[in-house]
Design a protein around this motif. Structure first.
Motif, short mmCIF file in Angstrom:
data_model
loop_
_atom_site.label_atom_id
_atom_site.label_comp_id
_atom_site.label_asym_id
_atom_site.label_seq_id
_atom_site.Cartn_x
_atom_site.Cartn_y
_atom_site.Cartn_z
N TRP A 44 29.18 -0.44 -67.81
CA TRP A 44 30.04 -1.20 -66.91
C TRP A 44 30.90 -0.34 -65.99
N PRO A 45 31.57 0.70 -66.50
CA PRO A 45 32.33 1.55 -65.56
C PRO A 45 31.45 2.21 -64.50
N LYS A 46 30.22 2.54 -64.86
CA LYS A 46 29.30 3.12 -63.87
C LYS A 46 28.97 2.10 -62.78
N TYR A 47 28.74 0.86 -63.19
CA TYR A 47 28.46 -0.19 -62.22
C TYR A 47 29.67 -0.44 -61.32
N ILE A 48 30.85 -0.49 -61.91
CA ILE A 48 32.06 -0.71 -61.12
C ILE A 48 32.27 0.43 -60.14
N LYS A 49 31.95 1.65 -60.56
CA LYS A 49 32.06 2.81 -59.68
C LYS A 49 31.09 2.67 -58.49
N PHE A 50 29.86 2.28 -58.78
CA PHE A 50 28.86 2.06 -57.73
C PHE A 50 29.33 0.96 -56.78
N ALA A 51 29.79 -0.14 -57.33
CA ALA A 51 30.25 -1.26 -56.51
C ALA A 51 31.44 -0.84 -55.65
N ALA A 52 32.32 -0.02 -56.20
CA ALA A 52 33.48 0.44 -55.45
C ALA A 52 33.06 1.27 -54.24
N PHE A 53 32.07 2.13 -54.43
CA PHE A 53 31.59 2.92 -53.29
C PHE A 53 30.96 2.01 -52.24
N VAL A 54 30.18 1.05 -52.66
CA VAL A 54 29.54 0.13 -51.70
C VAL A 54 30.60 -0.67 -50.94
N VAL A 55 31.56 -1.22 -51.68
CA VAL A 55 32.61 -2.03 -51.05
C VAL A 55 33.49 -1.17 -50.15
N GLY A 56 33.85 0.02 -50.61
CA GLY A 56 34.71 0.89 -49.83
C GLY A 56 34.06 1.36 -48.54
N ILE A 57 32.82 1.77 -48.63
CA ILE A 57 32.13 2.26 -47.44
C ILE A 57 31.84 1.13 -46.47
N SER A 58 31.38 0.00 -46.99
CA SER A 58 31.09 -1.11 -46.07
C SER A 58 32.36 -1.69 -45.47
N GLY A 59 33.47 -1.61 -46.19
CA GLY A 59 34.74 -2.07 -45.63
C GLY A 59 35.31 -1.09 -44.61
N GLY A 60 35.10 0.19 -44.83
CA GLY A 60 35.66 1.20 -43.95
C GLY A 60 34.85 1.44 -42.69
N VAL A 61 33.54 1.37 -42.80
CA VAL A 61 32.68 1.57 -41.63
C VAL A 61 32.29 0.19 -41.10
N ARG A 62 33.04 -0.26 -40.14
CA ARG A 62 32.83 -1.61 -39.59
C ARG A 62 31.88 -1.53 -38.39
N ILE A 63 30.61 -1.70 -38.67
CA ILE A 63 29.57 -1.55 -37.65
C ILE A 63 29.81 -2.46 -36.45
N TYR A 64 30.18 -3.71 -36.70
CA TYR A 64 30.36 -4.64 -35.59
C TYR A 64 31.51 -4.22 -34.69
N GLN A 65 32.55 -3.61 -35.26
CA GLN A 65 33.66 -3.12 -34.45
C GLN A 65 33.24 -1.87 -33.65
N LEU A 66 32.41 -1.04 -34.26
CA LEU A 66 31.97 0.18 -33.58
C LEU A 66 30.98 -0.12 -32.45
N GLU A 67 30.32 -1.25 -32.51
CA GLU A 67 29.37 -1.63 -31.45
C GLU A 67 30.06 -1.76 -30.09
N ARG A 68 31.36 -1.97 -30.09
CA ARG A 68 32.09 -2.11 -28.82
C ARG A 68 31.99 -0.84 -27.97
N TYR A 69 31.67 0.28 -28.63
CA TYR A 69 31.60 1.54 -27.90
C TYR A 69 30.21 1.82 -27.32
N ILE A 70 29.22 0.98 -27.65
CA ILE A 70 27.89 1.19 -27.07
C ILE A 70 27.40 0.01 -26.25
N SER A 71 28.01 -1.17 -26.45
CA SER A 71 27.62 -2.32 -25.64
C SER A 71 28.83 -3.23 -25.43
N ALA A 72 28.83 -3.94 -24.32
CA ALA A 72 29.92 -4.85 -24.00
C ALA A 72 29.81 -6.09 -24.88
#
Length: 136
Positions: A44-72
């Protein structure tokens, strides 16, 4: 310039997630060892660690927000320019959004862990009362 921003936000989200996961690692192991007294408690702690990385990275790297820099965002709008001020905002947003995502994830995990702990404690108290009644 966009790819550099994408890479920087990704690496920053990974680093922040690593720091948070590392700080919660020992408490998570202790909690799951207490609640699940079985060898499966190591998983369980290993799964929570994996989930934390997935949630943290997907929350921090906001692809839709970054798209503003390549298209209007819509016709007639201009593509945003990556200057020093925008870099500062994106780095700040990445840190805050990563922390916010992880905070919500750990809150949900700890709510369920707390419920499990209360249920477990109730069964232990019930078991102790039964033992005391059998002795009397």
């Amino acid at each position: 310039m966009f790819f550099t921003l994408l890479l920087v936000t990704f690496l920053l989200a990974v680093a922040v997630s690593y720091g948070v996961v590392k700080s919660f690692e020992k408490p998570m192991v202790a909690i799951f060892n207490r609640i699940i007294q079985d060898p499966i408690s190591d998983v369980w702690p290993k799964y929570i660690k994996f989930a934390a990385f997935v949630v943290g990275i997907s929350g921090g790297v906001r692809i839709y927000q970054l798209e503003r820099y390549i298209s209007a965002p819509h016709e007639g709008a201009e593509v945003l320019v990556l200057n020093a001020e925008r870099w500062t905002l994106e780095v700040y947003r990445t840190i805050i959004e990563t922390l916010q995502s992880l905070a919500w994830m750990y809150l949900v995990v700890f709510i369920f862990v707390l419920i499990a702990f209360v249920i477990l404690k109730g069964f232990e108290l019930k078991h102790d009362k039964r033992i005391e009644q059998d002795k009397a």
